[in-house]
Design a protein around this motif. Sequence first.
Motif, PDB file in Angstrom:
ATOM      1  N   ILE A  35       0.845  -1.139  -0.116  1.00 24.52           N
ATOM      2  CA  ILE A  35      -0.097   0.069   0.035  1.00 24.52           C
ATOM      3  C   ILE A  35       0.770   1.321  -0.107  1.00 24.52           C
ATOM      4  O   ILE A  35       2.019   1.149   0.237  1.00 24.52           O
ATOM      5  N   GLY A  36       0.450   2.395  -0.074  1.00 30.39           N
ATOM      6  CA  GLY A  36       1.002   3.590  -0.107  1.00 30.39           C
ATOM      7  C   GLY A  36       1.573   4.202  -1.427  1.00 30.39           C
ATOM      8  O   GLY A  36       2.671   4.936  -1.535  1.00 30.39           O
ATOM      9  N   SER A  40       2.257   7.674  -6.557  1.00 32.69           N
ATOM     10  CA  SER A  40       3.441   7.380  -7.410  1.00 32.69           C
ATOM     11  C   SER A  40       2.554   7.002  -8.943  1.00 32.69           C
ATOM     12  O   SER A  40       3.568   6.779  -9.883  1.00 32.69           O
ATOM     13  N   LEU A  41       1.388   6.998  -8.777  1.00 33.59           N
ATOM     14  CA  LEU A  41       0.720   6.496 -10.008  1.00 33.59           C
ATOM     15  C   LEU A  41       1.019   7.635 -11.242  1.00 33.59           C
ATOM     16  O   LEU A  41       0.717   8.669 -11.109  1.00 33.59           O
ATOM     17  N   GLU A  77       4.123  -5.677  -9.650  1.00 36.41           N
ATOM     18  CA  GLU A  77       2.870  -5.699  -9.215  1.00 36.41           C
ATOM     19  C   GLU A  77       2.638  -4.190  -8.740  1.00 36.41           C
ATOM     20  O   GLU A  77       1.239  -3.664  -8.302  1.00 36.41           O
ATOM     21  N   TYR A  78       3.551  -3.417  -8.349  1.00 33.97           N
ATOM     22  CA  TYR A  78       3.362  -2.112  -7.906  1.00 33.97           C
ATOM     23  C   TYR A  78       2.540  -1.202  -8.831  1.00 33.97           C
ATOM     24  O   TYR A  78       1.680  -0.394  -8.367  1.00 33.97           O
ATOM     25  N   ALA A  79       2.315  -1.675 -10.245  1.00 29.49           N
ATOM     26  CA  ALA A  79       1.476  -0.964 -11.157  1.00 29.49           C
ATOM     27  C   ALA A  79      -0.025  -1.269 -10.514  1.00 29.49           C
ATOM     28  O   ALA A  79      -0.613  -0.151 -10.801  1.00 29.49           O
ATOM     29  N   VAL A  80      -0.220  -2.513 -10.188  1.00 26.92           N
ATOM     30  CA  VAL A  80      -1.730  -2.711  -9.555  1.00 26.92           C
ATOM     31  C   VAL A  80      -1.791  -1.886  -8.391  1.00 26.92           C
ATOM     32  O   VAL A  80      -2.904  -1.501  -8.313  1.00 26.92           O
ATOM     33  N   TRP A  81      -0.919  -2.053  -7.652  1.00 29.31           N
ATOM     34  CA  TRP A  81      -1.035  -1.344  -6.176  1.00 29.31           C
ATOM     35  C   TRP A  81      -1.240  -0.031  -6.601  1.00 29.31           C
ATOM     36  O   TRP A  81      -2.243   0.770  -5.776  1.00 29.31           O
ATOM     37  N   ILE A  83      -2.533   1.769  -8.972  1.00 21.60           N
ATOM     38  CA  ILE A  83      -3.873   2.012  -9.635  1.00 21.60           C
ATOM     39  C   ILE A  83      -4.711   1.923  -8.556  1.00 21.60           C
ATOM     40  O   ILE A  83      -5.532   2.759  -8.302  1.00 21.60           O
ATOM     41  N   LYS A  84      -4.845   0.876  -7.642  1.00 23.75           N
ATOM     42  CA  LYS A  84      -5.725   0.701  -6.658  1.00 23.75           C
ATOM     43  C   LYS A  84      -5.667   1.721  -5.569  1.00 23.75           C
ATOM     44  O   LYS A  84      -6.810   2.070  -5.134  1.00 23.75           O
TER      45      LYS A  84
END
Lengths: 208, 466
Positions: A35-36, A40-41, A77-81, A83-84
């Motif tokens: 999370i967090g 950065s998105l 997986e940071y890309a998904v995190w 966006i979420k």
Amino acid sequence: MGRERIQGYGMPLVRNNVDTDQIIPARFCYQPKRIGHGESLFGNWRQDPSFVLNDPRYSDATILVAGSEFATGSSREYAVWAIKDYGFQVVIAESFGDIFYKNAIINDLLPLQTTEEGIELLWETLIHAPKSNIQIDLEKEVICFEGGSVPAIMDPHFKKKYILNLDDISLTLEDVGNIDTYEAARNPHLATTLNRVERFSHAGRSNE
Amino acid sequence: MAKTLFHKIWDSHCVKQIGDTEDLLYIDMHLLHEINTPQAFDRLRETNRTVRRPDLTIATEDHNTPTRSVATLESDDVRRRQVDLLRRNCSEFDIPLFQLGEPGQGITHVIAPEQGLVLPGTTLVCCDSHTTTHGAFAALAFGIGTSQVEHVLATQTLRFHKFKSMRVTVENDLPDNVSAKDLALSIIRHLGTGGGIGHVIEYAGSAIHSLSMEARMTLCNMSVEAGASAGIIGVDEKTLDYLRNVYQLNGQPLAEEEIERWRTYVSDPDATFDKEVVIDGATIQENVTWGTNPSQNIGFHEQIPSFTDYEDPSQKQAAKRALEYMDLQPGQSLSDISIDKVFVGSCTNGRIEDLRIVADILDGRSVHSDVHMVIVPGSTQVRDLAIKEGLDEVFQKAGADFRHFPGCSMCCGLNEDSMRKGQRSVSTSNRNYEGRQGTEAMTHIASPSVAAASAITGRISRASDL
């Protein structure tokens, strides 16, 4: 409302081929947490005041509408995190990178495909009417909004997994007996990593 | 029934069929690095799970590590914390780890094959999209996300959606000076960055079997740039020779039955594929990217395109944006483009064969005064061999900056080697994405020989231009 029906506002990301390096540039992938990462998105693109993420008309959006080949590239997986964390629950695109698609399902971010025409219509609608209510019905496989409806495409297997919010690891561990059986019959000649580091450093020393 | 190589490996690793579209597959080898793994270990601890097979797991430090000195890591809190977490996690769960500064350390995809961890007919995964590299050994190798890392750590299996199969057949040998990198760029241009989505690509044909194992790794490595989940090449004598040599170097016994079993990892002659692409290897030329994805590449006989050349609206839009980002004009030649940096290295082209090609071109010549050329070996083994062969002296005399510690370095811009705004590189790495090598930096992806020739002239060049 069950998980098969989702509604919300959309944000048009009018670009094809958005790779995961753009979704979250590597230099932002330093926090060792899930999370967090919302800040950065699109870390580089959002420096531009005219980038859609900075447009207050879309500040309540929970559905990101991207183009074709969304999130190809790096496996991060940071890309998904990211966006979420930013607040999106759904990404609609014409196609997705394979690794991102799996990462999204596992993290309960809905990756939904539609046709090229569907994307165009959604983009057009959202550009002209930012507060259009987008309604997704996974059972009827349709995305409805003021001005039209387009198909919601999802592999039935992944759809079921998403709707039931199944946890892969827990499911797999129910089959641990199958894994035990497989391992018992596995070829003993296959490579292992046992003593690998020690053997290598020994070989390294002897060459000096 | 006739089977493709990919289906042979899939079927022999199926632990359980789950529904019509997903299977649970056993994973023979699991590679880890410092960036995409800490969250997986945290979740293992939270759920009171453990690592099922540390003996089938191995870790290395590669993505963010410095290449000049180990000490640099100590002075950087963020990077040191990532590396420290990997060290702590590996120690807690008994996973072998190659640490920065130790023999054996290097880029995951360079060290695993050279240590005999990649074998024909096996499955391999790693939290890195370029895991496709290992398909060169007739292994089924996939890049995965962090949650899937957690799944493999806990169960030594992974749930896979069934992929489609594609065969790219390349007949007739590549011309001289044309490398696997050029072939990969041609294939990606042909398929597009999404052409391989949902597919495992098998490379076949006489041109593929003429390639060395290093070159095959380069080709399979770039499969993901066409969107493919994996790339794979059937076993031939070159595969077996490479593996015999690796076993010998590592002092491991190798049974003849194993070699005979490895020979079976080829597609059956009458196996059918979901998609077939045929390419004439003799027509492939040296290619360099001009845009911001690997499919946007051209040969030296072509000019930088105009976005109006594209009929497809999405390609048109992508080209317009890429030309702006790359600060290029339609009609320019590659040789018109001046560069600031050259990077030789990465999991794509950081192997000994690549360094030999570069040394051969640099020998007796000098790197252009406006160019900083960085050469980073893919592993300590590659470095030590380069030194043994005297390549380091060639690099030094030419004015290139040969680094001592292996890692991903300038490929992903996570260590201190990123480019500054407005700088332009020729790079042997795999991705020319916006900002990949540094914010607002521009990247041209090319082969090692183009990289070396460009370093000498200061413009994008071929060895034949020297």
